[in-house]
Design a protein around this motif. Structure first.
Motif, short mmCIF file in Angstrom:
data_model
loop_
_atom_site.label_atom_id
_atom_site.label_comp_id
_atom_site.label_asym_id
_atom_site.label_seq_id
_atom_site.Cartn_x
_atom_site.Cartn_y
_atom_site.Cartn_z
N PRO A 152 0.80 -1.23 0.00
CA PRO A 152 0.00 0.00 0.00
C PRO A 152 0.83 1.28 0.00
N LYS A 153 2.12 1.15 0.38
CA LYS A 153 2.96 2.34 0.57
C LYS A 153 3.03 3.20 -0.69
N GLY A 154 3.24 2.57 -1.83
CA GLY A 154 3.39 3.31 -3.06
C GLY A 154 2.15 4.11 -3.43
N TRP A 155 0.98 3.53 -3.19
CA TRP A 155 -0.26 4.23 -3.53
C TRP A 155 -0.53 5.37 -2.57
N MET A 156 -0.09 5.25 -1.34
CA MET A 156 -0.21 6.37 -0.39
C MET A 156 0.64 7.54 -0.87
N TYR A 157 1.88 7.25 -1.29
CA TYR A 157 2.74 8.30 -1.83
C TYR A 157 2.14 8.89 -3.10
N LYS A 158 1.54 8.05 -3.94
CA LYS A 158 0.95 8.50 -5.19
C LYS A 158 -0.15 9.54 -4.94
N ILE A 159 -0.96 9.31 -3.94
CA ILE A 159 -2.04 10.25 -3.60
C ILE A 159 -1.46 11.58 -3.13
N ILE A 160 -0.41 11.52 -2.31
CA ILE A 160 0.23 12.75 -1.83
C ILE A 160 0.84 13.52 -2.99
N ILE A 161 1.51 12.81 -3.90
CA ILE A 161 2.13 13.45 -5.06
C ILE A 161 1.07 14.12 -5.92
N LEU A 162 -0.03 13.44 -6.18
CA LEU A 162 -1.11 14.02 -6.98
C LEU A 162 -1.65 15.28 -6.35
N PHE A 163 -1.78 15.29 -5.03
CA PHE A 163 -2.27 16.47 -4.33
C PHE A 163 -1.34 17.66 -4.56
N PHE A 164 -0.04 17.46 -4.38
CA PHE A 164 0.92 18.56 -4.57
C PHE A 164 0.95 19.03 -6.02
N GLU A 165 0.88 18.09 -6.96
CA GLU A 165 0.96 18.47 -8.37
C GLU A 165 -0.29 19.22 -8.82
N ILE A 166 -1.44 18.82 -8.34
CA ILE A 166 -2.68 19.55 -8.67
C ILE A 166 -2.65 20.94 -8.05
N MET A 167 -2.19 21.04 -6.81
CA MET A 167 -2.15 22.33 -6.12
C MET A 167 -1.17 23.29 -6.78
N ALA A 168 -0.20 22.76 -7.53
CA ALA A 168 0.80 23.62 -8.19
C ALA A 168 0.24 24.36 -9.38
N GLY A 169 -0.97 24.03 -9.81
CA GLY A 169 -1.58 24.76 -10.91
C GLY A 169 -1.79 23.91 -12.15
N ARG A 170 -2.69 24.37 -13.02
CA ARG A 170 -3.09 23.59 -14.20
C ARG A 170 -1.90 23.30 -15.12
N GLU A 171 -1.10 24.32 -15.42
CA GLU A 171 0.01 24.12 -16.35
C GLU A 171 1.04 23.16 -15.77
N HIS A 172 1.35 23.33 -14.51
CA HIS A 172 2.29 22.44 -13.83
C HIS A 172 1.78 21.00 -13.88
#
Length: 215
Positions: A152-172
């Protein structure tokens, strides 16, 4: 950021001062892994491409290296200059057209920078890194990896990464998605005159640390 035309609309203008507080704790361990993959030696010339607030350069300075950094974000450059003072040479500039001579750095680092660039720019940045690298030097790239993602560890990190990348803005976020679709670092390295010296996959399969050398 690395495109010259974006220098006047700095995406980090409002977040640079909070970057170390909110982002750095989640990536500090990766910096230490990277330093173990290619241990710094006193007197080495180290260039951090996309140096951000200068945290990476501070570690190399403390290890006795001569530190250099370049970033396209004026807000990040200001933070790095305030943090490092005269201990490092920090420049505002475009990593696809770096203001350095050929063969002048022992180590070049790129820490989560390539995924945020448009795909047209990434190859030029890799070429510039190779150009300013000494013949016996190394390039250390740390960025996202396609997986396989471990449960499960990888998918937990994946969710965190997606959160940061979405928060960085549409172009990012669009650049991040494009980076994944193009096989991340593997696609870039396979087209260049660089060979893999060491490789380490961490964060449950989400992050790759790749040490490159000239071939």
């Amino acid at each position: 950021m690395f495109l010259t035309e974006k220098m006047n609309r700095d995406p980090y203008k409002k977040t640079a001062k909070q970057y170390d507080r909110y982002v750095e704790p989640s990536i500090a361990a990766l910096r230490q892994i990277g330093m173990k993959m290619y241990q710094p030696k006193e007197g080495m010339h180290v260039l951090d491409v996309g140096c951000g607030t200068g945290t990476n350069l501070m570690l190399y300075h403390e290890a006795g290296c001569k530190a250099f950094g370049i970033d396209l974000s004026s807000a990040m450059v200001k933070m790095a200059q305030e943090k490092l003072g005269h201990f490092a040479e920090i420049r505002l500039g475009d990593a696809s057209k770096m203001p350095y001579s050929d063969n002048c750095f022992d180590l070049i680092t790129g820490f989560f920078i390539l995924h945020e660039m448009p795909y047209q720019i990434r190859p030029a940045v890799i070429r510039e890194m190779a150009r300013v690298l000494k013949h016996d030097g190394r390039i250390l790239l740390i960025d996202y990896h396609l997986g396989p993602i471990r449960f499960p560890k990888g998918w937990m990190y994946k969710i965190i990464i997606l959160f940061f990348e979405i928060m960085a803005g549409r172009e990012h976020f669009m650049n991040y998605r494009d980076f994944l679709s193009r096989n991340c670092l593997k696609d870039l390295i396979s087209k260049k005159e660089l060979g893999v010296s060491k490789e380490k996959i961490v964060s449950g399969g989400n992050v790759a640390l790749i040490l490159l050398k000239s071939v």
